[in-house]
Design a protein around this motif. Structure first.
Motif, mmCIF file in Angstrom:
data_model
loop_
_atom_site.group_PDB
_atom_site.id
_atom_site.type_symbol
_atom_site.label_atom_id
_atom_site.label_comp_id
_atom_site.label_asym_id
_atom_site.label_seq_id
_atom_site.Cartn_x
_atom_site.Cartn_y
_atom_site.Cartn_z
ATOM 1 N N VAL A 33 -6.595 -21.013 -9.884
ATOM 2 C CA VAL A 33 -7.686 -19.933 -9.201
ATOM 3 C C VAL A 33 -7.032 -19.655 -7.955
ATOM 4 O O VAL A 33 -7.544 -18.278 -7.423
ATOM 5 C CB VAL A 33 -8.803 -21.112 -8.826
ATOM 6 N N HIS B 269 -4.935 -25.694 -12.953
ATOM 7 C CA HIS B 269 -5.831 -24.846 -12.585
ATOM 8 C C HIS B 269 -6.209 -24.359 -11.395
ATOM 9 O O HIS B 269 -6.977 -23.253 -11.100
ATOM 10 C CB HIS B 269 -7.913 -25.563 -13.328
ATOM 11 N N ASP C 266 -5.759 -16.023 -8.534
ATOM 12 C CA ASP C 266 -6.652 -15.407 -8.646
ATOM 13 C C ASP C 266 -7.222 -14.802 -7.146
ATOM 14 O O ASP C 266 -7.341 -13.855 -7.609
ATOM 15 C CB ASP C 266 -7.391 -15.244 -9.310
#
Length: 489
Positions: free
Chosen positions: A47, A43, A50
């Motif tokens: 993130v 995760h 991104d």
């Protein structure tokens, strides 16, 4: 003091089981932690990726904005010099693309208030610059100014352009700083995740090694216990075989003893009774041949005959007692009220010239028993009741049954038959002699008998899987109870 009985000491097997369960739970926890750490790392990477993608998009749009704005200026200069309509269209196309780039920047930085302020200022400066470009084109078309009179690098338009470049460079610097920060955070994150995973894997390996050690120890101890159990089983088999041989030998000796007992019974029945018959017969002949005997001699002859008769009866009872244990049981349905009445009627000679209040409960439950042996039980108990009430003025004999007066150890679900009388009774102090062979609680001069009848009753009842007991008081009476294993008919 501490009550050690209340302290539960776990067995080795329970300890091993708990250790294995604990190791399994630790391993599951470590695997769960490893999975959660992996999910968290994935995760975080997603993130960060991104954010990095977003920063690169912002940088790309800023570069495109600068390119389109610069290209629009270049097209404007060429149009002023050549008045070529294609350059004018190209300028306006670049101006439109610059506006689109500004709109894109606003959309990309909407989550960052600081950048939104910069983009708003950039939007104003870009619009100002594009407005001055259009103004320069308009002047060139209507006033036909000469090229050397144009000052494209001076005035408010160029100041707006400089401000656009400044804001774009500021945005680039901000985004590059963000990228550098993300890269630093990503490096730290990867290091932490790596250490966490390494720690979890190491802990899992240690837990597995510990669990494996415990399991191997458990298997080793179990193998030792199994070996001991197998050895104990072999010892038990040897003991069983030895005991079986002993039992076989005892059974063989018992069979031989039974054969000898049969032979002895035959001898008693024939060899011992013959002299008794001779004694009795010659005593009678002597009494007849000497009619003028004095009273003392006649009394002595009578004692000889009574002793011979009593000896004959004792032998008869002893033979009957010995045969009970060897007789096969033939069970059938017994109507107890009818059996009791039949036995009482059969004992009529024993109660001749007597008045006895006899009562038999009509609801006596039936049973499954050997008819001949059960009849012997009832005959003996009724005969004793008649005999020991001989000195009562108002003799009473009662046959009943109950289920609530059974002493501890008896089966409550079975009926207990009771034969009671109000005769001489007996002293409970000598109860242990009551059912023994040749044991009598009364003098022969008071009540005749051989001391075999109750022993015979006890053996018959026990052969039927039941039990017999009694209660009594001297001068008040006696009550005899017995149960049978068979179900009610």
């Amino acid at each position: 003091m501490v009550d050690t009985r209340s302290i539960a000491v776990p067995s080795p097997i329970q300890t091993e089981r708990r250790a294995v369960n604990l190791g399994a739970w630790i391993t599951c926890g470590l695997l769960l932690g490893l999975g959660l750490a992996a999910l968290w790392l994935v995760h975080a990477l997603q993130v960060t990726d991104d954010l990095e993608t977003h920063a690169n998009e912002v940088l790309s749009v800023v570069e495109h904005l600068l390119e389109h704005t610069t290209a629009a200026e270049s097209r404007q200069r060429r149009f002023i010099i050549s008045h070529d309509a294609r350059d004018l269209d190209g300028m306006r196309g670049e101006m439109a693309m610059a506006s689109v780039a500004v709109t894109g920047l606003i959309a990309l930085t909407k989550a960052n208030p600081h950048q939104q302020d910069l983009i708003q200022g950039l939007s104003v400066q870009v619009a100002t610059r594009l407005q001055y470009l259009e103004h320069g084109v308009s002047v060139a078309e209507h006033q036909q100014l000469e090229l050397d009179k144009q000052r494209p690098n001076q005035g408010p338009g160029m100041k707006a352009m400089a401000r656009v470049v400044e804001i774009c460079r500021s945005l680039e610097t901000t985004e590059n700083d963000i990228l550098a920060l993300r890269h630093s955070q990503m490096t730290q994150l990867e290091g932490s995740a790596f250490l966490t995973i390494i720690g979890l894997v190491t802990a899992g390996i240690i837990a597995n090694l510990v669990a494996r050690s415990v399991i191997q120890g458990s298997f080793a101890r179990r193998q030792v216990l199994e070996d001991r159990l197998n050895e104990a089983n072999r010892d038990l088999e040897r003991q069983v075989a030895s005991r079986t041989m002993e039992l076989s030998s005892q059974a063989r000796r018992l069979s031989e003893a039974n054969i000898e007992l049969e032979s002895f019974s035959y001898s008693v029945s024939h060899d011992l009774r013959a002299p008794l018959r001779s004694i009795d017969g010659f005593s009678q002949l002597l009494a007849r041949s000497l009619p003028d005997l004095d009273p003392e001699s006649a009394r002595r002859l009578g004692l000889i005959r009574q002793a011979a008769s009593r000896m004959n009866q004792l032998i008869t009872d002893l033979l009957a007692f010995s045969k009970i244990g060897r007789t096969d049981l033939t069970r059938s349905a017994i109507d107890m009220p009818a059996l009791v009445q039949s036995c009482y009627d059969e004992l009529a000679p024993a109660r001749m010239d007597r008045v006895i209040a006899f009562r038999c409960a009509p609801d006596l439950p039936g049973c499954q028993a050997d008819p001949a042996l059960l009849k012997q039980v009832v005959l003996n108990l009724l005969s004793n009741a008649i005999k020991y009430t001989a000195r009562c003025g108002a003799a009473e004999i009662t046959v009943s049954w109950c289920t609530t007066e059974i002493p501890p150890g008896a089966t409550a679900a079975l009926p207990a038959y009771c034969i009671a009388d109000n005769g001489a009774g007996f002293d409970m102090e000598y109860y242990n002699k009551l059912f023994a062979v040749f044991q009598r609680l009364h003098e022969t001069s008071d009540f005749e008998g051989t001391g075999v009848g109750l022993a015979m009753v006890k053996r018959i009842v026990e052969r039927h899987g039941g039990r017999i007991w009694a209660s009594g008081r001297v001068g008040v009476g006696a009550s005899f109870y017995f149960t049978l294993e068979a179900q009610a008919a």
